[in-house]
Design an enzyme around this catalytic site. Structure first.
Site, PDB file in Angstrom:
ATOM      1  N   HIS A  16     -61.998   4.238  14.793  1.00 53.20           N
ATOM      2  CA  HIS A  16     -60.149   3.640  13.933  1.00 53.20           C
ATOM      3  C   HIS A  16     -60.164   4.113  12.640  1.00 53.20           C
ATOM      4  O   HIS A  16     -61.403   3.977  11.909  1.00 53.20           O
ATOM      5  CB  HIS A  16     -60.882   2.247  14.221  1.00 53.20           C
ATOM      6  CG  HIS A  16     -59.402   1.351  13.831  1.00 53.20           C
ATOM      7  ND1 HIS A  16     -59.777   0.114  12.819  1.00 53.20           N
ATOM      8  CD2 HIS A  16     -58.494   1.567  14.354  1.00 53.20           C
ATOM      9  CE1 HIS A  16     -58.121   0.316  12.656  1.00 53.20           C
ATOM     10  NE2 HIS A  16     -57.600   0.864  13.306  1.00 53.20           N
ATOM     11  N   GLU A  43     -58.169   7.634  15.753  1.00 57.02           N
ATOM     12  CA  GLU A  43     -57.290   6.600  15.200  1.00 57.02           C
ATOM     13  C   GLU A  43     -57.065   7.314  13.752  1.00 57.02           C
ATOM     14  O   GLU A  43     -57.597   7.112  12.901  1.00 57.02           O
ATOM     15  CB  GLU A  43     -56.949   5.320  15.728  1.00 57.02           C
ATOM     16  CG  GLU A  43     -55.505   4.891  15.825  1.00 57.02           C
ATOM     17  CD  GLU A  43     -55.734   3.911  14.143  1.00 57.02           C
ATOM     18  OE1 GLU A  43     -54.285   3.141  14.043  1.00 57.02           O
ATOM     19  OE2 GLU A  43     -56.527   3.808  13.206  1.00 57.02           O
ATOM     20  N   ASP A  45     -53.228   6.692  10.679  1.00 54.82           N
ATOM     21  CA  ASP A  45     -52.194   6.328  10.352  1.00 54.82           C
ATOM     22  C   ASP A  45     -51.105   7.222   9.367  1.00 54.82           C
ATOM     23  O   ASP A  45     -51.652   7.558   8.620  1.00 54.82           O
ATOM     24  CB  ASP A  45     -52.507   4.844   9.419  1.00 54.82           C
ATOM     25  CG  ASP A  45     -53.633   4.351  10.300  1.00 54.82           C
ATOM     26  OD1 ASP A  45     -53.057   3.310  11.455  1.00 54.82           O
ATOM     27  OD2 ASP A  45     -53.904   3.730   9.955  1.00 54.82           O
ATOM     28  N   HIS A  58     -53.673   4.417   5.473  1.00 50.93           N
ATOM     29  CA  HIS A  58     -52.603   2.623   6.157  1.00 50.93           C
ATOM     30  C   HIS A  58     -52.061   2.151   5.912  1.00 50.93           C
ATOM     31  O   HIS A  58     -51.046   1.197   5.942  1.00 50.93           O
ATOM     32  CB  HIS A  58     -54.384   1.989   6.220  1.00 50.93           C
ATOM     33  CG  HIS A  58     -53.712   0.895   7.055  1.00 50.93           C
ATOM     34  ND1 HIS A  58     -53.663  -0.525   6.676  1.00 50.93           N
ATOM     35  CD2 HIS A  58     -53.578   0.699   8.522  1.00 50.93           C
ATOM     36  CE1 HIS A  58     -53.109  -1.126   7.241  1.00 50.93           C
ATOM     37  NE2 HIS A  58     -53.209  -0.909   8.903  1.00 50.93           N
ATOM     38  N   GLU A 118     -50.905   6.840  14.717  1.00 48.21           N
ATOM     39  CA  GLU A 118     -50.398   5.841  14.806  1.00 48.21           C
ATOM     40  C   GLU A 118     -48.928   6.750  12.979  1.00 48.21           C
ATOM     41  O   GLU A 118     -49.552   5.926  12.089  1.00 48.21           O
ATOM     42  CB  GLU A 118     -51.375   4.311  14.590  1.00 48.21           C
ATOM     43  CG  GLU A 118     -49.608   3.523  13.940  1.00 48.21           C
ATOM     44  CD  GLU A 118     -50.604   1.951  13.971  1.00 48.21           C
ATOM     45  OE1 GLU A 118     -51.557   2.089  13.532  1.00 48.21           O
ATOM     46  OE2 GLU A 118     -49.452   1.603  13.214  1.00 48.21           O
TER      47      GLU A 118
END
Ligand code: G3P
Ligand code: MG
Length: 254
Positions: A16, A43, A45, A58, A118
């Site tokens: 993550h 993952e 962002d 993020h 994401e």
């Protein structure tokens, strides 16, 4: 209840924001550390700089994870590249920068990593973010394996139109916007291959309602083995983890 059928073959643990318990989140160091410790997918962002460059960060504000101040969206990629994105985490990571998506896609190809992108739009940039990511992917010679995800229905709808064959996932943190029934219906309507939920939602009706639905459930953010076992036991296919469930990761290439 038997385990929910799995529709995808993503790994059971996805790093993550990279392996972000041990290196500053969403930096090259964090992504490299995930690969070094055997994780095949991570993952991250993606949002746009003021001049429309997709970059990995993020928060909407710069303060928590960089030495910048103010809103990310107010600065050009060139300015954002001058910021330090590692010193807030530890002195060992001073010099880490905010990566562009282009740089990280190259890293994924180099290390054979899959990337869960994401889409984290700045205010009112849901579609602009997807368009910019799509244009970048189209312009490149080669791309790694990608899974799109987003809290934004508008962003996912455009992903579905522009890149119908790239798997996508709805991200849900709570039931503030939609009931469990609505979330399942929405995930199906968007043609998502997975639904990414806050791990606390495994104790709700959502799990039962999604049991026969044609998508996988993945849980964030799961940093302890006991929680991971509960998620997998509830039928979730994968977890997103800052720690990768590791106590002591390998920090350097031998
Ligand atoms: O994509 C899963 C998870 O990252 C969603 O929440 O806030 O950590 O980006 P957040
Ligand atoms: Mg995220």
């Amino acid at each position: 209840m038997a385990l929910k059928f799995h529709f995808t073959d993503f790994p059971t643990i996805i790093a993550h924001r990279g392996l972000s318990a041990f290196a500053p989140e969403n930096t090259m160091a964090s992504f490299r550390l995930a690969a070094l410790n055997g994780f095949r997918w991570f993952e991250t962002d993606v949002r746009l700089s003021a001049d429309g460059i997709p970059m990995l960060f993020h928060d909407a504000e710069l303060e928590r994870t960089s030495n910048g101040q103010g809103l990310f969206v107010d600065y050009s990629a060139a300015h954002l590249k001058t910021l330090d994105a590692g010193g807030w985490f530890s002195q060992d990571f001073i010099g880490e920068t905010i990566p562009t998506l282009d740089e990280v896609l190259d890293l994924c190809l180099e290390l054979r990593l899959g990337i869960n992108l994401e889409i984290k739009p700045n205010v009112d940039q849901d579609q602009a973010t997807v368009e910019a990511v799509h244009q970048l992917l189209q312009s490149r010679h080669a791309n790694p394996e990608i899974l799109f995800s987003s809290y934004s229905v508008a962003a996912l709808t455009l992903c579905q139109q522009l890149r119908p064959r790239t798997p996508r996932a709805l991200v849900v943190d709570n039931f503030e916007l939609n009931t469990a029934d609505e979330i399942v219906a929405l995930t199906e309507r968007l043609g998502c291959t997975s639904l990414h939920i806050n791990q606390q939602l495994i104790y709700t009706d959502l799990i039962r309602l999604a049991y026969y639905a044609p998508f996988d459930i993945m849980c964030f953010t799961v940093n302890k083995k006991i929680t991971a076992e509960r998620c997998w036991g509830a039928g979730c296919a994968s977890i997103f983890s800052d720690t990768g469930l590791l106590e002591a990761p390998t920090l350097k290439q031998p």
